[in-house]
Scaffold this active site. Structure first.
Site, PDB file in Angstrom:
ATOM      1  N   GLU A 195       0.829  -1.210   0.000  1.00  0.00           N
ATOM      2  CA  GLU A 195       0.000   0.000   0.000  1.00  0.00           C
ATOM      3  C   GLU A 195       0.862   1.258   0.000  1.00  0.00           C
ATOM      4  O   GLU A 195       0.408   2.318   0.423  1.00  0.00           O
ATOM      5  CB  GLU A 195      -0.955   0.010   1.205  1.00  0.00           C
ATOM      6  CG  GLU A 195      -1.627  -1.313   1.513  1.00  0.00           C
ATOM      7  CD  GLU A 195      -2.487  -1.850   0.373  1.00  0.00           C
ATOM      8  OE1 GLU A 195      -2.652  -1.140  -0.630  1.00  0.00           O
ATOM      9  OE2 GLU A 195      -2.989  -2.980   0.488  1.00  0.00           O
ATOM     10  N   ASP A 354      -1.592  -0.806  -9.714  1.00  0.00           N
ATOM     11  CA  ASP A 354      -1.954  -2.193  -9.474  1.00  0.00           C
ATOM     12  C   ASP A 354      -2.056  -2.901 -10.820  1.00  0.00           C
ATOM     13  O   ASP A 354      -2.730  -2.408 -11.746  1.00  0.00           O
ATOM     14  CB  ASP A 354      -3.295  -2.291  -8.748  1.00  0.00           C
ATOM     15  CG  ASP A 354      -3.177  -1.997  -7.257  1.00  0.00           C
ATOM     16  OD1 ASP A 354      -2.052  -2.098  -6.733  1.00  0.00           O
ATOM     17  OD2 ASP A 354      -4.193  -1.657  -6.637  1.00  0.00           O
TER      18      ASP A 354
END
Length: 929
Positions: A195, A354
């Site tokens: 993250e 991502d």
């Protein structure tokens, strides 16, 4: 390698991060959880890989970085999962065929149904036939071709800033690196912080593990102290690790819900799928778990903010992707052109995403990315963070505060009222495991298995996926159940362990179901004690203990072999391996000690090699003593699994004796060969040594050499039957120096033997006298050729310009490097050349002969200068280049230093060696069974 920049304004580094939570389905059918992976494979990972392969086949010179998480890697290599995914594809293909039939009279949908069938057939063919079910194979190949830089992330994608202890953070990092290195065959240069979550102190863990760089959120870098002078457009140093800033503009163009490319009306609508639209009886055979859900067959485009969606036109969407790729590259040109005039280095835009965005969420994403990679040529230079660092190491050191990506930018997604209840339990589990890690159960016992499984359960509970899902509210009950299950498993194991009532069946069930990280050792959670960089000396009992045999070991050593054994053994010890080294006792006394976590056993012999006895007779005596001492070490740990590791021919007899009498598998590192050193075999002693070398090569269960040059030489001389693996030497961190403080000082370091080529360097210096009368040479080293070299220096009129220091310590070596303008290694034969690496690590520009391993380490005109072996005029040319171009010399020094710290750390060497040890142990166990 960084693409040639030419007139381009700067660099673009695209980074895709691929991660999914770990699922181990023990049933023969596909589970709903497993479907997440299968969708990502079908819609993202395989289309991206195929796209990159097409670009490579077209000759497109592209580069990007792919981060693969350990849970994803673990699932991709699972044989049963591969088989189930094959059936999943077959099922989708059958549905695709039925869709062609169903839509055959619909002019809007029939072409799209046929397109889906072709696409699925290509994906299936690639996965089953081209890759044989191994998606990692094409990724490794793309890396070898120079297109991909592969890195990893924390073990279970645990969110590091919200962990209670550095011990838990270190375990997440080290477990990840061990699995990645063992699976991929090489250590990663960088790491993706889960993250993008950074907290102060993480950099110390990364540096200790050999990591060179990580990515930080843009606001994290912009808020650093002191203020970063290059914004996010060049890396900075945080501790001993480089940090790259995520670029906000590229993120906004792709991720923004309102302005990002994926929201264009022409693109495919994600939320409209036949899995919800068509008759259930028609769909039921193709629905995972018999539950309505996405099938991947979507026939409508986004259209706009309306429920009335228009039919999807793939060709129109494909053209829109090309337009968006052109816009993206044009924006990068403007952005980089601006910053190239604002900062003193070539700017780099780091754009991480991502991986699942491309293909799964944004159907046209793989095509868009392919167009970006095509259109970058001649406009911006594509690179990777690791390659950029090689040419542009960070020049500013800063301190940063906590940061993350996601809403709010400071942990909010992973700590809020929806998930804050979990952290007291997670923190209590950390503390409990750290406390239990101090115990010492018997290797292989139920108690050891229980604590190892407890560590797995904690790692799985720490996954950032669970608090993320709890925040977003998607599959909340699933996330809550997974988190609580792993915590319940953990605390039950702890209670049962403390009350001595472990349930063997319960434990076996967990080991089968939650079987990630098969080599995990709970001792990783021992708090830091004596060791290097505050790391504990912890032996992983699941790894074999290593008994190394070496005839030399610092401080009593002759050449680079002893340095190699010392640094490799200590790096292995830092990774939890129990290492014992048998070596010659310099004083004739037998003794044992522990040095940096390595057990040293000094073995005396009846006579010393310096005495006037037959050298081969002394070698035999020494080996008999080694074998006796080795048997004692092995016998002192009954039941312990061992591997022997022999370094060169001087310990061959002792190693073979131990191998045959104890049944212990043998790994041998061949550092050099007698035929190579002497350009042939010219006398009885050389022939005898060659015979001993041949016996060691023939008898070893596995072989290591340090360069491709040595690999070819060993194969040519001995035709080995065992596997031969190239693992380069490493180098310790060197104190930084400012080369050239003494004008035109040239430095040579090494043994004084003919094959090191110092005579060539003396001849080149003599030719330079008229151009550079102040140039002088320092020859640091000892050896049988010293007297002849001193005489040659006198005969060439260099007596006052050459200093022969004799053998020097590492401390004196570092002082000499600080004085040198250039370091020269003119070898005629050189298996590797670790001294060249040491000079490069210190930032000193190097000149090396284009031979052996030196030619593999030094890239001409980039990380140093090279010349033809024995060519005096060619060496003179290189010296003139250094003396006349201080800017070029400084750049070579910087590039060489970056290359060393990227590719030649002992942590990286130890990981590759440990992976080889595991393979040997597994092969030996299979044969024994």
């Amino acid at each position: 390698m960084v693409a040639s920049i030419g007139n381009n304004p700067g660099y673009l580094a695209l980074l895709l991060h691929a991660h999914l939570p770990f699922v181990h389905n023990q049933e023969s059918y596909t589970s709903l959880e497993e479907k997440w992976l299968f969708e990502a494979l079908t819609e993202s990972y395989l289309p991206l890989t195929l796209n990159w392969e097409h670009l490579a086949a077209e000759g497109v010179d592209f580069r990007l970085t792919l981060s693969l998480s350990p849970p994803l890697i673990s699932m991709l290599v699972e044989p049963a999962l591969r088989e189930r995914y094959g059936r999943y594809l077959d099922n989708l293909l059958e549905l695709a065929g039925r869709e062609i039939e169903r839509t055959r009279h619909d002019p809007a949908f029939a072409p799209l149904a046929e397109f889906y069938h072709r696409r699925l057939a290509a994906v299936t063919r690639a996965y089953k036939e081209n890759y044989q079910g191994d998606l990692l194979a094409p990724l490794k190949k793309l890396r070898e071709q120079g297109h991909l830089e592969l890195i990893t992330t924390a073990a279970t994608h645990g969110y590091l800033p919200l962990m209670l202890t550095d011990t838990a953070r270190r375990a997440q990092v080290r477990v990840a690196l061990d699995l990645f290195s063992a699976t991929m065959g090489f250590p990663p240069a960088g790491i993706w912080l889960p993250e993008c979550g950074y907290t102060p102190g993480v950099e110390k863990i990364l540096q200790a593990e050999g990591i060179k760089y990580f990515i930080v959120a843009s606001h994290g870098m912009l808020g650093a102290v002191p203020t970063v002078t290059t914004a996010v457009y060049a890396p900075v140093k945080v501790g001993g690790v480089a940090a790259f800033g995520r670029d906000w503009e590229t993120s906004h163009q792709v991720w923004s819900r309102t302005e990002g490319y994926p929201g264009d009306p022409a693109y495919r609508e994600f939320y409209r799928d036949i899995g919800y639209d068509l008759d259930f009886n028609y769909l039921e055979p193709y629905l995972v778990g018999g539950v309505r859900g996405d099938t991947g067959f979507k026939y409508y485009r986004i259209t706009g903010k309306t429920e009335a969606k228009e039919p999807y036109d793939y060709q129109a969407a494909r053209e829109r992707a090309r337009e968006h790729a052109r816009d993206f590259i044009a924006n990068r040109e403007r952005q980089l052109s601006y910053w190239s005039g604002e900062i003193p280095v070539q700017p780099i835009v780091v754009a991480p995403y991502d991986a699942e965005l491309f293909g799964h969420w944004w159907f046209e994403g793989p095509d868009w990315l392919g167009d970006v990679l095509r259109q970058a040529a001649g406009r911006v230079s594509l690179t990777t963070p690791g390659a950029y660092l090689e040419q542009h190491p960070p020049h500013q050191e800063v301190t940063m505060g906590p940061s993350s990506w996601g809403e709010g930018g400071y942990n909010r997604v992973w700590l809020n009222p929806a998930n804050d209840w979990a952290y007291p339990h997670l923190h209590r589990a950390e503390q409990a495991l750290i406390k239990l890690a101090a115990v010492n159960p018997q290797p292989g016992s139920l108690q050891e298995r229980a604590l190892n499984q407890a560590a797995r359960e904690l790692l799985l509970a720490q996954s950032s996926d669970w608090p993320f899902i709890l925040t977003t509210g998607t599959t909340v009950e699933y996330a809550r159940r997974r988190l609580l299950e792993h915590l319940d498993n953990f605390f039950r194991i702890c209670r049962d362990f403390e009350h001595n009532r472990l349930d063997r069946d319960f434990l076996a069930g967990l080991e089968n179901r939650n079987n990630i990280f098969p080599h995990l050792d709970f001792r990783l959670y021992r708090q830091a004690g004596p060791g290097v960089a505050g790391r504990p000396v912890v032996h992983n009992k699941r790894e074999p203990a290593i008994l190394m045999l070496s005839w030399e070991f610092p401080p009593h050593h002759v050449g680079g072999l002893g340095i190699h054994v010392r640094d490799l053994s200590q790096a292995l010890a830092r990774q939890g391996v129990e290492v014992h080294v048998l070596t010659r006792s310099p004083g004739g006394e037998r003794s044992s000690t522990i040095q940096e976590g390595v057990y040293l056993h000094y073995v005396p012999t009846y006579q010393q090699p310096e005495q006037e006895i037959d050298f081969l007779s002394w070698v035999l005596q020494f080996n008999l003593a080694l074998a006796d001492a080795g048997r004692e070490v092995l016998a002192a740990a009954p039941g312990r699994e061992w591997l022997l590791h022999a370094h060169d021919w001087l310990v061959a007899y002792g190693a073979r004796e131990l191998q045959e009498t104890t049944g212990t598998p043998l790994v041998a590192t061949i550092h050099a060969t007698e035929a190579g050193r002497n350009h042939g075999l010219h006398n009885r002693i050389q022939q005898a040594i060659n015979y001993i070398e041949a016996g060691l090569v023939a008898g070893a269960d596995s072989l290591i050499c340090c360069s491709r040059y040595m690999e070819e030489e060993i194969r040519r001389l001995f035709q080995p039957g065992a596997a031969l693996t190239v693992i380069p030497n490493g180098v310790r961190a060197m104190p930084p120096v400012t080369p050239g403080r003494e004008g035109q000082t040239i430095l040579f370091i090494g043994r004084l033997v003919v094959e090191k080529g110092v005579q060539v360097l003396l001849a080149a210096l003599a030719r330079l006298q008229h151009l550079y009368p102040a140039a002088r040479l320092i020859v640091a080293g000892a050896g049988p050729y010293a007297t002849e070299l001193q005489n040659l220096a006198g005969n060439l009129g260099l007596a006052g310009r050459v200093e022969f220091t004799g053998f020097v310590s590492e401390e004196v070596r570092n002082q000499l490097l600080a004085r040198a303008r250039v370091a020269v290694f003119p070898s005629l034969y050189e298996p590797f050349g670790i001294v060249a690496l040491e000079a490069m690590a210190a930032g000193v520009p190097v000149i090396v002969s284009r031979t052996g391993g030196l030619a593999e380490v030094v890239e001409d005109k980039r990380t140093g200068l090279t010349f033809n072996p024995g060519d005096v005029a060619d060496l003179e040319r290189c010296l003139v280049t250094i003396f006349q171009n201080p800017g070029v010399a400084a750049e070579l020094g910087r590039n060489g230093q970056a290359r060393v710290y990227r590719d030649y750390t002992w942590e990286a060497v130890a990981r590759r060696t440990l992976a080889l040890y595991r393979d040997v142990r597994q092969d030996h166990s299979l044969m024994a069974g």
